[in-house]
Design a protein around this motif. Structure first.
Motif, mmCIF file in Angstrom:
data_model
loop_
_atom_site.group_PDB
_atom_site.id
_atom_site.type_symbol
_atom_site.label_atom_id
_atom_site.label_comp_id
_atom_site.label_asym_id
_atom_site.label_seq_id
_atom_site.Cartn_x
_atom_site.Cartn_y
_atom_site.Cartn_z
ATOM 1 N N SER A 12 18.168 -10.492 10.838
ATOM 2 C CA SER A 12 18.163 -10.694 9.703
ATOM 3 C C SER A 12 16.509 -10.655 9.519
ATOM 4 C CB SER A 12 19.074 -11.471 9.431
ATOM 5 O OG SER A 12 19.374 -12.056 8.368
ATOM 6 N N ALA A 13 16.283 -11.883 10.217
ATOM 7 C CA ALA A 13 14.450 -12.751 10.538
ATOM 8 C C ALA A 13 13.647 -11.237 10.612
ATOM 9 C CB ALA A 13 14.833 -13.519 11.033
ATOM 10 N N LEU A 14 14.415 -10.178 10.683
ATOM 11 C CA LEU A 14 12.776 -9.025 11.130
ATOM 12 C C LEU A 14 12.810 -8.812 10.272
ATOM 13 C CD1 LEU A 14 13.705 -8.399 14.904
ATOM 14 C CD2 LEU A 14 10.953 -9.473 13.738
ATOM 15 N N ARG A 15 13.940 -8.509 8.958
ATOM 16 C CA ARG A 15 13.402 -7.888 7.687
ATOM 17 C C ARG A 15 12.521 -8.311 6.651
ATOM 18 N NH1 ARG A 15 19.242 -8.331 7.878
ATOM 19 N NH2 ARG A 15 20.388 -6.701 9.397
ATOM 20 N N GLU A 16 12.103 -9.467 6.978
ATOM 21 C CA GLU A 16 11.243 -10.117 6.997
ATOM 22 C C GLU A 16 9.785 -10.521 7.242
ATOM 23 O OE1 GLU A 16 12.136 -13.708 5.301
ATOM 24 O OE2 GLU A 16 14.611 -13.913 4.279
ATOM 25 N N ARG A 17 9.476 -10.102 8.060
ATOM 26 C CA ARG A 17 8.577 -9.463 8.992
ATOM 27 C C ARG A 17 8.606 -8.495 9.795
ATOM 28 N NH1 ARG A 17 7.446 -13.906 6.500
ATOM 29 N NH2 ARG A 17 5.490 -12.322 6.525
ATOM 30 N N SER A 18 8.603 -7.623 8.483
ATOM 31 C CA SER A 18 8.270 -6.136 8.979
ATOM 32 C C SER A 18 7.404 -5.460 10.298
ATOM 33 C CB SER A 18 8.108 -4.372 8.039
ATOM 34 O OG SER A 18 7.035 -4.766 6.558
ATOM 35 N N ALA A 19 6.117 -6.427 10.181
ATOM 36 C CA ALA A 19 4.933 -5.984 10.531
ATOM 37 C C ALA A 19 5.536 -6.138 12.219
ATOM 38 C CB ALA A 19 3.765 -6.506 10.828
ATOM 39 N N TRP A 20 6.568 -7.065 12.956
ATOM 40 C CA TRP A 20 6.867 -8.008 13.686
ATOM 41 C C TRP A 20 7.859 -7.247 15.016
ATOM 42 C CZ3 TRP A 20 4.200 -12.587 16.450
ATOM 43 C CH2 TRP A 20 3.064 -12.494 15.209
ATOM 44 N N THR A 21 8.206 -7.251 15.734
ATOM 45 C CA THR A 21 9.178 -6.696 16.768
ATOM 46 C C THR A 21 9.297 -7.623 17.875
ATOM 47 O OG1 THR A 21 7.308 -5.628 18.367
ATOM 48 C CG2 THR A 21 7.955 -4.339 16.136
ATOM 49 N N VAL A 22 10.588 -7.012 18.590
ATOM 50 C CA VAL A 22 10.945 -8.009 19.736
ATOM 51 C C VAL A 22 10.439 -7.372 20.844
ATOM 52 C CG1 VAL A 22 12.720 -9.130 20.757
ATOM 53 C CG2 VAL A 22 12.395 -9.108 18.286
ATOM 54 N N ASP A 82 9.260 -19.850 15.347
ATOM 55 C CA ASP A 82 8.965 -18.995 15.650
ATOM 56 C C ASP A 82 8.321 -17.819 14.824
ATOM 57 O OD1 ASP A 82 8.455 -18.659 18.717
ATOM 58 O OD2 ASP A 82 10.587 -18.992 19.150
ATOM 59 N N PHE A 83 9.220 -17.388 13.549
ATOM 60 C CA PHE A 83 9.117 -17.187 12.794
ATOM 61 C C PHE A 83 8.867 -17.426 11.766
ATOM 62 C CE2 PHE A 83 12.712 -14.352 14.169
ATOM 63 C CZ PHE A 83 12.381 -13.094 13.818
#
Length: 95
Positions: A12-22, A82-83
């Motif tokens: 869910s949080a990655l939707r706001e930080r689209s340039a980031w991955t895990v 981290d986010f």
């Protein structure tokens, strides 16, 4: 202590930080700058933000490229902290 996020919270949080991955259980992003001076300038500003948060990235720099991994070691994984740092780094990179 900060609580480790669940997989669904991370997604869910990655939707706001689209340039980031895990990658390997860490929040991951690669930045590319015009040259080494710009990369190093970003790292200097990022270091000040990270220190103010008492939350320090794992990073690797070669010339104009910077790879950053974020994790909260005390929590054993990715946390909201981290986010928060990722958002600050993205804002710095955007100028």
């Amino acid at each position: 202590m900060t609580t480790k996020l669940s997989e669904s919270e991370i997604q869910s949080a990655l939707r706001e930080r689209s340039a980031w991955t895990v990658v390997n259980g860490k929040l991951h992003r690669e930045y590319k700058f015009a040259d080494f001076i710009h990369a190093f300038g970003f790292m200097t500003c990022a270091a000040l933000s990270a220190e103010a948060m008492n939350h320090h990235p794992e990073w690797f720099n070669v010339y104009n490229r910077l790879t950053i991994d974020l994790t909260t070691h005390d929590a054993g994984g990715i946390t909201a902290k981290d986010f928060q740092l990722a958002a600050k780094l993205d804002a710095l990179a955007a100028g």
